[in-house]
Design an enzyme around this catalytic site. Structure first.
Site, PDB file in Angstrom:
ATOM      1  N   MET A 225       0.842  -1.196   0.000  1.00  7.83           N
ATOM      2  CA  MET A 225       0.000   0.000   0.000  1.00  7.83           C
ATOM      3  C   MET A 225       0.882   1.253   0.000  1.00  7.83           C
ATOM      4  O   MET A 225       0.399   2.354   0.278  1.00  7.83           O
ATOM      5  CB  MET A 225      -0.935  -0.002   1.208  1.00  7.83           C
ATOM      6  CG  MET A 225      -1.886  -1.203   1.183  1.00  7.83           C
ATOM      7  SD  MET A 225      -3.419  -0.926   2.067  1.00  7.83           S
ATOM      8  CE  MET A 225      -2.805  -0.670   3.714  1.00  7.83           C
ATOM      9  N   GLY A 226       2.177   1.068  -0.278  1.00  7.56           N
ATOM     10  CA  GLY A 226       3.054   2.227  -0.403  1.00  7.56           C
ATOM     11  C   GLY A 226       3.534   2.775   0.932  1.00  7.56           C
ATOM     12  O   GLY A 226       3.404   2.149   1.969  1.00  7.56           O
ATOM     13  N   TYR A 227       4.107   3.979   0.881  1.00 11.43           N
ATOM     14  CA  TYR A 227       4.796   4.605   2.017  1.00 11.43           C
ATOM     15  C   TYR A 227       5.833   3.612   2.543  1.00 11.43           C
ATOM     16  O   TYR A 227       5.828   3.191   3.691  1.00 11.43           O
ATOM     17  CB  TYR A 227       3.824   5.052   3.120  1.00 11.43           C
ATOM     18  CG  TYR A 227       4.328   6.284   3.806  1.00 11.43           C
ATOM     19  CD1 TYR A 227       4.300   7.523   3.160  1.00 11.43           C
ATOM     20  CD2 TYR A 227       4.902   6.228   5.075  1.00 11.43           C
ATOM     21  CE1 TYR A 227       4.814   8.662   3.766  1.00 11.43           C
ATOM     22  CE2 TYR A 227       5.417   7.357   5.686  1.00 11.43           C
ATOM     23  CZ  TYR A 227       5.363   8.567   5.026  1.00 11.43           C
ATOM     24  OH  TYR A 227       5.874   9.687   5.621  1.00 11.43           O
ATOM     25  N   LEU A 228       6.716   3.245   1.633  1.00 18.15           N
ATOM     26  CA  LEU A 228       7.589   2.086   1.822  1.00 18.15           C
ATOM     27  C   LEU A 228       8.643   2.300   2.906  1.00 18.15           C
ATOM     28  O   LEU A 228       9.135   3.409   3.101  1.00 18.15           O
ATOM     29  CB  LEU A 228       8.270   1.746   0.492  1.00 18.15           C
ATOM     30  CG  LEU A 228       7.317   1.488  -0.681  1.00 18.15           C
ATOM     31  CD1 LEU A 228       8.106   1.180  -1.951  1.00 18.15           C
ATOM     32  CD2 LEU A 228       6.354   0.349  -0.368  1.00 18.15           C
TER      33      LEU A 228
ATOM     34  N   HIS B  43       9.013  -3.427   3.694  1.00 16.59           N
ATOM     35  CA  HIS B  43       8.611  -3.641   2.297  1.00 16.59           C
ATOM     36  C   HIS B  43       9.836  -3.989   1.442  1.00 16.59           C
ATOM     37  O   HIS B  43       9.773  -4.885   0.581  1.00 16.59           O
ATOM     38  CB  HIS B  43       7.993  -2.371   1.703  1.00 16.59           C
ATOM     39  CG  HIS B  43       6.740  -1.896   2.373  1.00 16.59           C
ATOM     40  ND1 HIS B  43       6.693  -0.744   3.120  1.00 16.59           N
ATOM     41  CD2 HIS B  43       5.481  -2.412   2.389  1.00 16.59           C
ATOM     42  CE1 HIS B  43       5.452  -0.555   3.557  1.00 16.59           C
ATOM     43  NE2 HIS B  43       4.704  -1.557   3.136  1.00 16.59           N
TER      44      HIS B  43
ATOM     45  N   SER C 233       4.025   1.373   8.084  1.00 16.75           N
ATOM     46  CA  SER C 233       3.704   2.713   7.569  1.00 16.75           C
ATOM     47  C   SER C 233       2.937   3.502   8.628  1.00 16.75           C
ATOM     48  O   SER C 233       3.040   4.725   8.700  1.00 16.75           O
ATOM     49  CB  SER C 233       2.864   2.604   6.295  1.00 16.75           C
ATOM     50  OG  SER C 233       3.490   1.732   5.377  1.00 16.75           O
ATOM     51  N   ARG C 234       2.174   2.794   9.467  1.00 13.84           N
ATOM     52  CA  ARG C 234       1.356   3.471  10.485  1.00 13.84           C
ATOM     53  C   ARG C 234       2.197   4.004  11.642  1.00 13.84           C
ATOM     54  O   ARG C 234       1.679   4.802  12.441  1.00 13.84           O
ATOM     55  CB  ARG C 234       0.273   2.531  11.004  1.00 13.84           C
ATOM     56  CG  ARG C 234      -0.824   2.253   9.974  1.00 13.84           C
ATOM     57  CD  ARG C 234      -2.020   1.538  10.563  1.00 13.84           C
ATOM     58  NE  ARG C 234      -3.158   1.508   9.653  1.00 13.84           N
ATOM     59  CZ  ARG C 234      -3.451   0.483   8.855  1.00 13.84           C
ATOM     60  NH1 ARG C 234      -2.717  -0.606   8.859  1.00 13.84           N
ATOM     61  NH2 ARG C 234      -4.506   0.547   8.051  1.00 13.84           N
TER      62      ARG C 234
HETATM   63  P1  AMP Z   1       1.348  -2.920   3.470  1.00 11.56           P
HETATM   64  O1  AMP Z   1       1.917  -1.865   2.585  1.00 11.56           O
HETATM   65  O2  AMP Z   1       1.259  -2.516   4.910  1.00 11.56           O
HETATM   66  O3  AMP Z   1       0.068  -3.514   2.934  1.00 11.56           O
HETATM   67  O4  AMP Z   1       2.405  -4.106   3.449  1.00 11.56           O
HETATM   68  C1  AMP Z   1       2.794  -4.714   2.259  1.00 11.56           C
HETATM   69  C2  AMP Z   1       3.557  -5.966   2.554  1.00 11.56           C
HETATM   70  O5  AMP Z   1       4.714  -5.642   3.336  1.00 11.56           O
HETATM   71  C3  AMP Z   1       2.757  -6.990   3.372  1.00 11.56           C
HETATM   72  O6  AMP Z   1       3.025  -8.295   2.905  1.00 11.56           O
HETATM   73  C4  AMP Z   1       3.293  -6.786   4.783  1.00 11.56           C
HETATM   74  O7  AMP Z   1       3.181  -7.932   5.583  1.00 11.56           O
HETATM   75  C5  AMP Z   1       4.750  -6.474   4.473  1.00 11.56           C
HETATM   76  N1  AMP Z   1       5.368  -5.771   5.616  1.00 11.56           N
HETATM   77  C6  AMP Z   1       4.907  -4.653   6.226  1.00 11.56           C
HETATM   78  N2  AMP Z   1       5.701  -4.325   7.255  1.00 11.56           N
HETATM   79  C7  AMP Z   1       6.667  -5.271   7.318  1.00 11.56           C
HETATM   80  C8  AMP Z   1       7.776  -5.506   8.183  1.00 11.56           C
HETATM   81  N3  AMP Z   1       8.059  -4.698   9.204  1.00 11.56           N
HETATM   82  N4  AMP Z   1       8.558  -6.584   7.944  1.00 11.56           N
HETATM   83  C9  AMP Z   1       8.286  -7.423   6.911  1.00 11.56           C
HETATM   84  N5  AMP Z   1       7.258  -7.253   6.065  1.00 11.56           N
HETATM   85  C10 AMP Z   1       6.452  -6.198   6.260  1.00 11.56           C
END
Ligand code: AMP
Length: 281
Positions: free
Chosen positions: A27-30, A34, A183-184
């Protein structure tokens, strides 16, 4: 690196690709979490596709869809550095036509944990991930253990619907004080950011108790809750010690288990988890 906004354009590109395609939906804001998924995809595939789409259907009406952080320019720079080949950035209208009416529902395991706290969340997740898989047609797709239930639900969907790809789960990337990257986390004030370390401290305590031979799940849940209770800015949403494969709550920890929790720190809801017993199933 090609940035693609439409499904038609992505399909056109996909038709010309040979070799394995690794896909990372986001969902971005990498952040580094990510990017760990992208690095895994880069190491294992000829082509790496990343999607950035803040999926409205996985947010509840009172959740943070409107305020979810976004910075596409920064994201694209980070992805370029990781040698991403294609970034898919569809609009809401591109993904959901006004007459949209087909949903993917993974039953049972979605009623627990995040599914219980966020009704409809996994219906939105499963549906958008199924759509993205159909569009990108990846060989392998990469998900983070940070969202353990999501990874389990996606694996179930792929098996149940005979989707022809492999799901790879990548370990959680943490800040130096243990806070899982998210991201949060940007919503947190400095005081809340400090308080947010309580999630990892509580999960570490759970692991320590388990390593010391404790197998009574209720005792571990109790210890987790009391530790979080000492942090005035934190409020427990749920604490779970569950079967790592089915997410059924355990009385005795007699098989691989997932210790997971959701905690509100101020107005921000954070989740984290740790495995007791083995790597994620
Ligand atoms: P999101 O952008 O939050 O939907 O996350 C996209 C992907 O990144 C999902 O598969 C998450 O589980 C993964 N992700 C988010 N935060 C982490 C983290 N701290 N470590 C590993 N993977 C992550």
């Amino acid at each position: 690196m090609q940035v693609v906004k439409t499904i038609a354009e992505l399909r056109e590109l996909r038709r010309c690709l040979t070799g394995s395609v690794g896909f990372v939906p986001t969902m971005g804001y990498l952040h580094e979490g990510h990017l760990a998924l992208v690095k895994h995809a880069r190491a294992e595939n000829a082509i790496v596709v990343v999607s950035i789409f803040v999926n409205p259907t996985q947010f509840g009406p009172s959740e943070d869809l409107g305020t979810y952080p976004r910075d596409l320019d920064r994201d694209l720079k980070l992805l370029e550095k990781e040698k991403t080949d294609i970034v898919f950035v569809p609009s809401e209208e591109e993904m959901y036509l006004s007459e949209f009416s087909t949903w993917v529902e993974v039953e049972k395991m979605t009623e627990r944990l995040e599914g219980a706290s966020r009704p409809g969340h996994f219906r939105g997740v499963a549906t958008v991930v199924a759509k993205l898989f159909n569009i990108v047609q990846p060989t392998k797709a990469y998900f983070g253990q940070k969202d353990a239930q999501q990874a389990i639900v996606i694996k179930r969907m792929v098996a149940d619907l005979n989707m022809d790809l492999e799901i790879v789960v990548v370990p959680t990337v943490r800040e130096s004080d243990g806070l899982a990257m998210s991201s949060r986390n940007t919503y947190l004030s400095p005081k809340e950011r400090q308080a947010a370390t309580v999630l990892f401290r509580a999960l570490s305590l759970a692991r320590q108790l388990w390593q010391g031979g404790e197998r009574d799940a209720d005792k571990i849940r109790y210890e987790i809750k009391s530790l979080i209770g000492k942090e005035p800015l934190a409020k427990v949403d749920y604490v779970s010690i569950a079967d790592a494969a089915t997410l059924e709550e355990l009385d005795m920890i007699d098989r691989p288990a997932l210790a997971s929790l959701a905690v509100r720190v101020g107005r921000t809801r954070l989740i984290d988890n740790i495995l007791l017993g083995r790597t994620i199933p």
